[in-house]
Design an enzyme around this catalytic site. Structure first.
Site, mmCIF file in Angstrom:
data_model
loop_
_atom_site.group_PDB
_atom_site.id
_atom_site.type_symbol
_atom_site.label_atom_id
_atom_site.label_comp_id
_atom_site.label_asym_id
_atom_site.label_seq_id
_atom_site.Cartn_x
_atom_site.Cartn_y
_atom_site.Cartn_z
ATOM 1 N N CYS A 1 0.832 -1.210 0.000
ATOM 2 C CA CYS A 1 0.000 0.000 0.000
ATOM 3 C C CYS A 1 0.873 1.269 0.000
ATOM 4 C CB CYS A 1 -0.963 -0.016 1.186
ATOM 5 S SG CYS A 1 -0.210 -0.501 2.752
HETATM 6 N N1 LIG Z 1 -4.321 -4.043 5.081
HETATM 7 C C1 LIG Z 1 -3.786 -3.370 4.073
HETATM 8 O O1 LIG Z 1 -3.993 -2.171 3.899
HETATM 9 C C2 LIG Z 1 -2.914 -4.109 3.078
HETATM 10 C C3 LIG Z 1 -2.558 -3.429 1.915
HETATM 11 C C4 LIG Z 1 -1.748 -4.085 0.970
HETATM 12 C C5 LIG Z 1 -1.317 -5.377 1.223
HETATM 13 N N2 LIG Z 1 -1.674 -5.993 2.377
HETATM 14 C C6 LIG Z 1 -1.194 -7.366 2.587
HETATM 15 O O2 LIG Z 1 -2.286 -8.236 2.307
HETATM 16 C C7 LIG Z 1 -2.224 -9.383 3.164
HETATM 17 C C8 LIG Z 1 -3.522 -9.447 3.959
HETATM 18 O O3 LIG Z 1 -3.639 -8.252 4.703
HETATM 19 P P1 LIG Z 1 -4.895 -7.974 5.633
HETATM 20 O O4 LIG Z 1 -4.755 -6.564 6.093
HETATM 21 O O5 LIG Z 1 -6.144 -8.397 4.961
HETATM 22 O O6 LIG Z 1 -4.572 -8.962 6.849
HETATM 23 P P2 LIG Z 1 -5.546 -9.492 7.967
HETATM 24 O O7 LIG Z 1 -6.692 -8.552 8.149
HETATM 25 O O8 LIG Z 1 -4.689 -9.788 9.133
HETATM 26 O O9 LIG Z 1 -6.129 -10.867 7.371
HETATM 27 C C9 LIG Z 1 -5.313 -11.911 6.953
HETATM 28 C C10 LIG Z 1 -6.168 -13.151 6.797
HETATM 29 O O10 LIG Z 1 -5.294 -14.207 6.420
HETATM 30 C C11 LIG Z 1 -5.708 -15.439 7.062
HETATM 31 N N3 LIG Z 1 -4.610 -15.912 7.917
HETATM 32 C C12 LIG Z 1 -4.129 -15.348 9.044
HETATM 33 N N4 LIG Z 1 -3.098 -16.059 9.541
HETATM 34 C C13 LIG Z 1 -2.914 -17.099 8.695
HETATM 35 C C14 LIG Z 1 -1.997 -18.195 8.654
HETATM 36 N N5 LIG Z 1 -1.055 -18.351 9.566
HETATM 37 N N6 LIG Z 1 -2.110 -19.077 7.651
HETATM 38 C C15 LIG Z 1 -3.045 -18.919 6.685
HETATM 39 N N7 LIG Z 1 -3.956 -17.900 6.674
HETATM 40 C C16 LIG Z 1 -3.874 -17.010 7.658
HETATM 41 C C17 LIG Z 1 -6.937 -15.108 7.880
HETATM 42 O O11 LIG Z 1 -8.077 -15.355 7.057
HETATM 43 P P3 LIG Z 1 -8.933 -16.736 7.131
HETATM 44 O O12 LIG Z 1 -8.984 -17.137 8.574
HETATM 45 O O13 LIG Z 1 -10.246 -16.357 6.543
HETATM 46 O O14 LIG Z 1 -8.192 -17.725 6.293
HETATM 47 C C18 LIG Z 1 -6.831 -13.609 8.101
HETATM 48 O O15 LIG Z 1 -8.084 -13.010 8.295
HETATM 49 C C19 LIG Z 1 -0.995 -9.184 4.068
HETATM 50 O O16 LIG Z 1 0.076 -9.902 3.544
HETATM 51 C C20 LIG Z 1 -0.756 -7.675 3.999
HETATM 52 O O17 LIG Z 1 0.605 -7.346 4.200
HETATM 53 C C21 LIG Z 1 -2.476 -5.399 3.300
#
Ligand SMILES: NC(=O)c1ccc[n+]([C@@H]2O[C@H](COP(=O)([O-])OP(=O)(O)OC[C@H]3O[C@@H](n4cnc5c(N)ncnc54)[C@H](OP(=O)(O)O)[C@@H]3O)[C@@H](O)[C@H]2O)c1
Length: 347
Positions: free
Chosen positions: A162
């Site tokens: 981001c």
């Molecule tokens: N938030 C942002 O603004 C943003 C922007 C760009 C990129 N990203 C990237 O996008 C990815 C997701 O970000 P997010 O903000 O959506 O994160 P998040 O809210 O923490 O959600 C991640 C999801 O991944 C799954 N998960 C968590 N731990 C896991 C594990 N050990 N093994 C497998 N699945 C697991 C869970 O979903 P389930 O339980 O449904 O499987 C969890 O809800 C990250 O790598 C982050 O760096 C985030």
């Protein structure tokens, strides 16, 4: 199993594709970006109901009884899936992407697992050895406006971070045109809403720590710095992220020294020319004021402004971290991978 790169059946106005809805899958659907991807898939005219998968649960037991509860990730659940969106923490996507590609799916990874081209740099930055280094050569870094020619044939797209999206959209064309003095560091002073940290509670991101507060974090050591340097092709960068007491949005203020003869006005003209006709990038005129979070929240847009102060050019750039900084750009990339109009489902 479909062969890799085969375009699935699609049909929407303006699309070159054939007929019927395309199936995509989302892994990590309960996270912030996973939910945003689902919201955008629902609004996309060419996509059917997505397959919702979780890789968090190692067994094949269903993790919940709700109608839209995700199913445990299993290769057989990828049959008929054109594109998989990986919305999982870094480290998780490497084995998943390999399995998905072997199964004939194409992949858009929203995590950082495939963004750095050098596996050693990845290991130093993310603290773990890359487990799928053989895939790094074919990765397309999906800053869409700069990746277009490679996306139709891409199997594996690394969706940009981001903060890097907000910085690279204005910076990259200026560096490429030789307008930035590389002897002094580019300074990226960036502020993000709390959703940038994901939905796992931590002492630093709970309401009591964020509300009515403002602070810098990871000063001198944020993982997005090598990504910005790699993609912008710059040697020196000072990148300082800050946590804003809002839920979504990033405002980046970028300070740079122009090369002799270059000016903010000339750089603005260059960026306006570069992004002319772009559906999602808008370079404001001098009189139009400054980009703000409110103007871009819940949109796939990036707003940019430029000004000059004491021999430096100051660029401000605003995006929604969950849309242009994550899910929206992921769908924009998918649109080009599958032959949909680039803005399908995003306007
Ligand atoms: N938030 C942002 O603004 C943003 C922007 C760009 C990129 N990203 C990237 O996008 C990815 C997701 O970000 P997010 O903000 O959506 O994160 P998040 O809210 O923490 O959600 C991640 C999801 O991944 C799954 N998960 C968590 N731990 C896991 C594990 N050990 N093994 C497998 N699945 C697991 C869970 O979903 P389930 O339980 O449904 O499987 C969890 O809800 C990250 O790598 C982050 O760096 C985030």
């Amino acid at each position: 199993m479909r062969s890799v790169g085969e375009t699935p059946a699609v049909s929407i106005p303006g699309s070159d594709g054939p007929t019927s809805l395309t199936t995509v899958a989302v892994v990590g659907t309960t996270g912030y970006t996973g939910q945003e991807v689902r919201r955008l898939i629902d609004a996309h005219p060419g996509l059917g109901a997505p397959r919702l998968l979780t890789a968090r649960h190692a067994t094949a037991d269903a993790p919940g009884d709700a109608p839209d509860a995700p199913e445990p990730f299993h290769p057989e659940r990828l049959d008929g899936v054109a594109v998989v969106f990986l919305c999982t923490p870094h480290g998780v996507a490497q084995p998943l992407a390999r399995t998905e590609l072997e199964r004939g799916c194409r992949v858009v990874d929203l995590s950082a697992d495939f963004r750095l081209r050098d596996p050693e740099l990845h290991a130093r930055t993310y603290g773990a050895k890359h487990t799928a280094p053989e895939l790094l050569d074919e990765v397309v870094y999906g800053l869409t406006e700069h990746a277009r020619p490679r996306l139709p044939d891409a199997r594996l797209v690394a969706n940009p971070g981001c903060y890097p999206t907000s910085v690279l959209l204005p910076l990259l064309p200026l560096v490429s045109a030789g307008l930035v003095d590389q002897d002094v560091p580019v300074v990226a002073d960036c502020k993000s809403g709390v959703s940038g940290a994901g939905n796992t509670p931590a002492p630093s991101n709970v309401f009591g720590a964020v509300h009515d507060n403002f602070r810098a974090y990871a000063v001198g050591g944020h993982r997005h710095a090598p990504e910005i340097k790699q993609e912008a092709g710059i040697r020196k960068l000072v990148f300082v992220p800050h946590l804003l007491p809002v839920f979504r949005g990033i405002l980046s203020t970028i300070y740079l020294r122009p090369v002799q003869g270059a000016s903010a006005e000339g750089m603005r003209a260059h960026l306006q020319d570069y992004y002319e006709g772009e559906p999602f990038v808008r370079v404001l005129d001098g009189e139009e004021g400054q980009p703000s979070l409110a103007d871009v929240q819940r949109t796939n847009r990036c707003h940019v402004a430029l000004a000059e102060q004491d021999g430096h050019v100051v660029i401000t750039s605003a995006i929604d971290n969950l849309v242009k900084g994550a899910a929206g750009q992921a769908l924009q990339n998918m649109n080009l991978m599958l032959g949909f109009p680039e803005d399908a489902g995003l306007t």
